[in-house]
Design a protein around this motif. Structure first.
Motif, PDB file in Angstrom:
ATOM      1  N   TYR A  35      42.729  -9.291  13.206  1.00 54.78           N
ATOM      2  CA  TYR A  35      41.678  -8.505  12.548  1.00 54.78           C
ATOM      3  C   TYR A  35      40.482  -8.359  13.503  1.00 54.78           C
ATOM      4  CZ  TYR A  35      39.639  -6.710   8.206  1.00 54.78           C
ATOM      5  OH  TYR A  35      39.140  -5.882   7.203  1.00 54.78           O
ATOM      6  N   PRO A  36      39.762  -7.214  13.468  1.00 51.72           N
ATOM      7  CA  PRO A  36      40.021  -5.962  12.742  1.00 51.72           C
ATOM      8  C   PRO A  36      41.249  -5.229  13.275  1.00 51.72           C
ATOM      9  CG  PRO A  36      37.708  -6.126  13.437  1.00 51.72           C
ATOM     10  CD  PRO A  36      38.463  -7.195  14.176  1.00 51.72           C
ATOM     11  N   GLY A  37      41.698  -4.214  12.534  1.00 55.75           N
ATOM     12  CA  GLY A  37      42.946  -3.554  12.852  1.00 55.75           C
ATOM     13  C   GLY A  37      42.799  -2.374  13.796  1.00 55.75           C
ATOM     14  N   VAL A  38      43.752  -2.220  14.688  1.00 54.88           N
ATOM     15  CA  VAL A  38      43.911  -1.155  15.695  1.00 54.88           C
ATOM     16  C   VAL A  38      42.852  -1.284  16.793  1.00 54.88           C
ATOM     17  CG1 VAL A  38      44.020   1.313  16.181  1.00 54.88           C
ATOM     18  CG2 VAL A  38      44.905   0.447  14.004  1.00 54.88           C
ATOM     19  N   GLN A  39      43.327  -1.307  18.022  1.00 58.07           N
ATOM     20  CA  GLN A  39      42.416  -1.257  19.168  1.00 58.07           C
ATOM     21  C   GLN A  39      42.387   0.171  19.709  1.00 58.07           C
ATOM     22  OE1 GLN A  39      41.594  -5.377  20.981  1.00 58.07           O
ATOM     23  NE2 GLN A  39      43.259  -4.459  22.126  1.00 58.07           N
ATOM     24  N   ILE A  40      41.202   0.717  19.918  1.00 62.02           N
ATOM     25  CA  ILE A  40      41.052   2.025  20.559  1.00 62.02           C
ATOM     26  C   ILE A  40      40.270   1.827  21.853  1.00 62.02           C
ATOM     27  CG2 ILE A  40      40.119   4.360  20.413  1.00 62.02           C
ATOM     28  CD1 ILE A  40      40.542   4.277  17.422  1.00 62.02           C
ATOM     29  N   HIS A  41      40.943   2.116  22.978  1.00 59.49           N
ATOM     30  CA  HIS A  41      40.319   2.057  24.295  1.00 59.49           C
ATOM     31  C   HIS A  41      39.918   3.463  24.744  1.00 59.49           C
ATOM     32  CE1 HIS A  41      42.197  -1.944  24.483  1.00 59.49           C
ATOM     33  NE2 HIS A  41      41.377  -2.208  25.493  1.00 59.49           N
ATOM     34  N   HIS A  42      38.920   3.526  25.615  1.00 60.93           N
ATOM     35  CA  HIS A  42      38.396   4.802  26.115  1.00 60.93           C
ATOM     36  C   HIS A  42      38.432   4.828  27.640  1.00 60.93           C
ATOM     37  CE1 HIS A  42      34.856   7.160  27.675  1.00 60.93           C
ATOM     38  NE2 HIS A  42      35.504   8.094  27.012  1.00 60.93           N
ATOM     39  N   SER A  43      38.689   6.010  28.204  1.00 61.21           N
ATOM     40  CA  SER A  43      38.678   6.204  29.650  1.00 61.21           C
ATOM     41  C   SER A  43      38.292   7.640  29.966  1.00 61.21           C
ATOM     42  CB  SER A  43      40.064   5.907  30.237  1.00 61.21           C
ATOM     43  OG  SER A  43      40.100   6.183  31.632  1.00 61.21           O
ATOM     44  N   THR A  44      37.804   7.842  31.167  1.00 63.81           N
ATOM     45  CA  THR A  44      37.566   9.206  31.643  1.00 63.81           C
ATOM     46  C   THR A  44      38.454   9.547  32.837  1.00 63.81           C
ATOM     47  OG1 THR A  44      35.733   8.431  33.027  1.00 63.81           O
ATOM     48  CG2 THR A  44      35.170   9.262  30.829  1.00 63.81           C
ATOM     49  N   ASP A  45      39.266   8.568  33.302  1.00 69.96           N
ATOM     50  CA  ASP A  45      40.075   8.823  34.498  1.00 69.96           C
ATOM     51  C   ASP A  45      41.502   8.272  34.403  1.00 69.96           C
ATOM     52  OD1 ASP A  45      39.695   6.094  34.718  1.00 69.96           O
ATOM     53  OD2 ASP A  45      38.502   6.182  36.564  1.00 69.96           O
ATOM     54  N   LEU A  46      41.881   7.765  33.229  1.00 68.36           N
ATOM     55  CA  LEU A  46      43.209   7.201  32.961  1.00 68.36           C
ATOM     56  C   LEU A  46      43.484   5.884  33.683  1.00 68.36           C
ATOM     57  CD1 LEU A  46      45.505  10.386  32.969  1.00 68.36           C
ATOM     58  CD2 LEU A  46      44.708   9.092  30.983  1.00 68.36           C
ATOM     59  N   ALA A  47      42.590   5.469  34.570  1.00 64.07           N
ATOM     60  CA  ALA A  47      42.802   4.239  35.337  1.00 64.07           C
ATOM     61  C   ALA A  47      41.983   3.072  34.802  1.00 64.07           C
ATOM     62  CB  ALA A  47      42.458   4.477  36.806  1.00 64.07           C
ATOM     63  N   ASN A  48      40.751   3.349  34.377  1.00 58.95           N
ATOM     64  CA  ASN A  48      39.838   2.311  33.908  1.00 58.95           C
ATOM     65  C   ASN A  48      39.578   2.496  32.418  1.00 58.95           C
ATOM     66  OD1 ASN A  48      38.890   1.011  36.595  1.00 58.95           O
ATOM     67  ND2 ASN A  48      38.710   3.213  36.943  1.00 58.95           N
ATOM     68  N   TRP A  49      39.853   1.461  31.651  1.00 61.75           N
ATOM     69  CA  TRP A  49      39.786   1.547  30.200  1.00 61.75           C
ATOM     70  C   TRP A  49      38.836   0.491  29.648  1.00 61.75           C
ATOM     71  CZ3 TRP A  49      42.349   5.379  27.535  1.00 61.75           C
ATOM     72  CH2 TRP A  49      43.274   6.133  28.269  1.00 61.75           C
ATOM     73  N   GLU A  50      38.106   0.862  28.606  1.00 66.40           N
ATOM     74  CA  GLU A  50      37.162  -0.038  27.959  1.00 66.40           C
ATOM     75  C   GLU A  50      37.464  -0.050  26.460  1.00 66.40           C
ATOM     76  OE1 GLU A  50      34.123  -2.790  28.391  1.00 66.40           O
ATOM     77  OE2 GLU A  50      34.800  -1.477  30.013  1.00 66.40           O
ATOM     78  N   LEU A  51      37.535  -1.253  25.878  1.00 65.24           N
ATOM     79  CA  LEU A  51      37.724  -1.348  24.432  1.00 65.24           C
ATOM     80  C   LEU A  51      36.514  -0.747  23.741  1.00 65.24           C
ATOM     81  CD1 LEU A  51      39.335  -2.331  21.984  1.00 65.24           C
ATOM     82  CD2 LEU A  51      38.177  -4.544  22.224  1.00 65.24           C
ATOM     83  N   LEU A  52      36.758   0.248  22.895  1.00 67.23           N
ATOM     84  CA  LEU A  52      35.672   1.003  22.266  1.00 67.23           C
ATOM     85  C   LEU A  52      35.420   0.551  20.836  1.00 67.23           C
ATOM     86  CD1 LEU A  52      33.732   3.405  22.789  1.00 67.23           C
ATOM     87  CD2 LEU A  52      35.488   4.897  21.814  1.00 67.23           C
ATOM     88  N   ILE A  53      36.484   0.465  20.035  1.00 66.41           N
ATOM     89  CA  ILE A  53      36.302   0.182  18.618  1.00 66.41           C
ATOM     90  C   ILE A  53      37.612  -0.306  18.018  1.00 66.41           C
ATOM     91  CG2 ILE A  53      36.838   2.566  17.934  1.00 66.41           C
ATOM     92  CD1 ILE A  53      34.867   2.293  15.639  1.00 66.41           C
TER      93      ILE A  53
END
Length: 544
Positions: A35-53
């Protein structure tokens, strides 16, 4: 631009669904009982990702108390229809045996960061749902696999299609089984796309173990019939046991603004001769292309590549940086807990005390336990904390844990003998104990002889993992660290040892802190900080 090493989302990040909106990319992954449910990661270049929400974050959206290990939130699908973000997912209440209680829901939001709506129930006919927004007709189609409870071994019946009405928020019209997959069987994880007048269905097959694969098919009509790709499986490592990336399957595709196509997919990196995936099922990416025949192909496929060319270059320094967490006003987003939305019953944060866990049920409970942890993202690491805890008897304990599930964990605890004398000892699931120690009982949650410690004062607890070797340490205030217990086989904290049938465990290793009070009095344990330190080690052939 140098190639990027897979996976792009290391550690427990399975069943990826990928989406681009403008210049922004998003990947949603399964969280199961965490918990909480579902991880959504964000990127602008497909290589570097940050956990968003993590969008399923309140009781009205999700309550998983009682969900068994590896149940809970399965295979989210994240889409955008030009106006709203849509998230479709399954909450699984039972999975083992012939029966699966798998309930499918939809939530939506105007912004990726929310607020996300309360869920709307759709159906329970199968799992791995997705939502397809037809760009030509404007209709929305709900797609999921069908589960037949009556027959073994052919429980995976095919891919079902039915229209979903966003006004009435219900399924409408006929439902049809549009694709039954190939002879590899176990067809699941469907996504539908439309391109050049073709409807394409992408599915996962072969189970989520070493026979996993991505299968592709197409039709001129959304209702089918769908013809399977001439290569059948566009991505799989099932015939290549020595490939670096194994268990390749459950994918989704995305186009870049300049017209390139990429496939994100589930993968695993086995270690030891027993092929154990300690980091669970991870997310990797492959470059793909559309042929002149209007079929999608994976570049250098179908075997997944460890290295891939992407629009950006990965920040390796960030991947290896030490993380030191302090617990003040809010829990860092790297941490999760198990099942319950009622966090005020299991932890609280304070600028002076740090993270205080309120002792609840045992570490193996499926209902309410005080366990806060972060993913293991590296094959070798150090983790440590300082605990302030004054247990009164043997039914109160708290400490540092390497955790997979109720069947599989290592746990260095501060507890007390029945006379109140404080002590340190190691608890672990039965399978975790060294085979050579024949003096231990054959059943139950076994423990090493205790180390007596003063009844007052903070204690530093540490775990070191070097490949499969796991060692606990402790130190009293003002003293140096000392080893406690044997060197354990840390590779046991893996999918392959999760207590279910073969390939039936779906999460990954975590490291964190926990507290239990089996007297029911809510005894509190405080942790002033937590450190996670990645370590480069010679045994890690995927990372060095």
């Amino acid at each position: 631009m140098p190639p990027v090493r897979n996976p792009i989302l290391p550690g427990f990040n399975p069943d990826p669904s990928v989406l681009r909106v403008g210049a922004d990319y998003y990947i949603a992954t399964s969280t199961f009982e965490w918990y909480p449910g579902v991880q959504i990661h964000h990127s602008t270049d497909l290589a570097n990702w940050e956990l968003l929400i993590r969008p399923l974050s309140r009781k009205s959206q999700l309550d998983m108390r009682g969900d068994p290990d590896s149940c809970g939130i399965w295979a989210p699908c994240l889409t955008h229809d030009g106006e709203k973000f849509w998230l479709v997912y399954t909450d699984v209440k039972r999975k083992d045996g012939s029966f699966k209680d798998a309930h499918n829901y939809i939530v939506w939001a105007d912004s990726i960061t929310g607020p996300w709506s309360d869920p709307v129930y759709v159906n329970s006919s199968g799992f791995d749902p997705s939502l397809f927004h037809d760009p030509d007709t404007g209709k929305k189609w709900f797609v999921n696999m069908l589960w037949d409870h009556r027959r073994r071994p052919l429980l995976f019946e095919g891919i079902a299609l039915q229209e979903w009405d966003p006004v009435s928020k219900k399924l409408v019209g006929p439902r049809k089984n549009v694709y039954q997959g190939t002879d590899l069987a176990l067809v699941e994880g469907p996504h539908i796309y439309k391109r050049n007048g073709w409807y394409y269905v992408l599915t996962a097959e072969g189970g989520t173990g070493y026979d996993h694969a991505v299968t592709f098919a197409r039709s001129r009509d959304i209702w089918g019939p769908y013809k399977t790709h001439p290569e059948k499986h566009i991505l799989t490592a099932k015939d290549h046991p020595y490939a670096a990336l194994q268990r390749a399957g459950h994918g989704d595709i995305v186009d870049t603004p300049d017209g390139k196509t990429y496939l994100v997919h589930l993968t695993g990196r086995p270690t030891t001769q027993l092929r154990r995936c300690v980091l669970g099922r991870e997310t990797a990416i492959q470059e793909a292309y559309w042929g002149d025949d209007d079929w999608l192909y994976v570049k250098n496929g179908p075997v997944p590549s460890l290295w891939v060319d992407l629009p950006g270059a990965r920040n390796e320094d960030k991947y290896w940086e030490e993380k030191k967490y302090t617990f003040e006003k809010e829990l860092h987003k790297d941490f999760q807990w198990l099942r319950t939305p009622e966090t005020d019953r299991i932890f609280k944060l304070d600028e002076k005390k740090g993270l205080t866990l309120i002792g609840r049920e045992s570490i193996g409970s499926w209902f309410e336990q005080a366990l806060v942890a972060r993913r293991q993202e590296h094959f070798s690491y150090d983790a440590e904390t300082v605990i302030d805890f004054s247990p009164e008897d043997e039914r109160q304990f708290a400490g540092l844990t390497a955790y997979y599930c109720r069947y599989n964990f290592f746990y260095l605890i501060v507890s007390a003998h029945s006379d109140g004398q404080r002590e340190l000892l190691i608890m672990a699931s039965e399978a975790s104990w060294p085979v050579s120690d024949l003096r231990l009982p054959a059943v139950g949650e076994n423990q090493q002889p205790s180390v007596l410690v003063p009844n007052e004062g903070k204690i530093r607890l540490k775990i070191t993992v070097r490949g499969k070797e796991l060692q606990f340490w402790y130190a009293l205030e003002g003293e140096e660290l000392k080893k406690i217990g044997p060197v354990f086989d840390g590779s046991i904290v893996s999918d392959e040892c999760g207590g279910h049938q073969k390939h039936g465990s779906f999460t990954g290793a975590f490291v964190g802190v926990a507290a239990s009070d089996l007297n029911g009095t809510g005894k509190e344990a405080s942790f002033e900080s937590f450190v996670y330190r990645p370590v480069k080690h010679e045994s890690d052939r995927y990372e060095i």
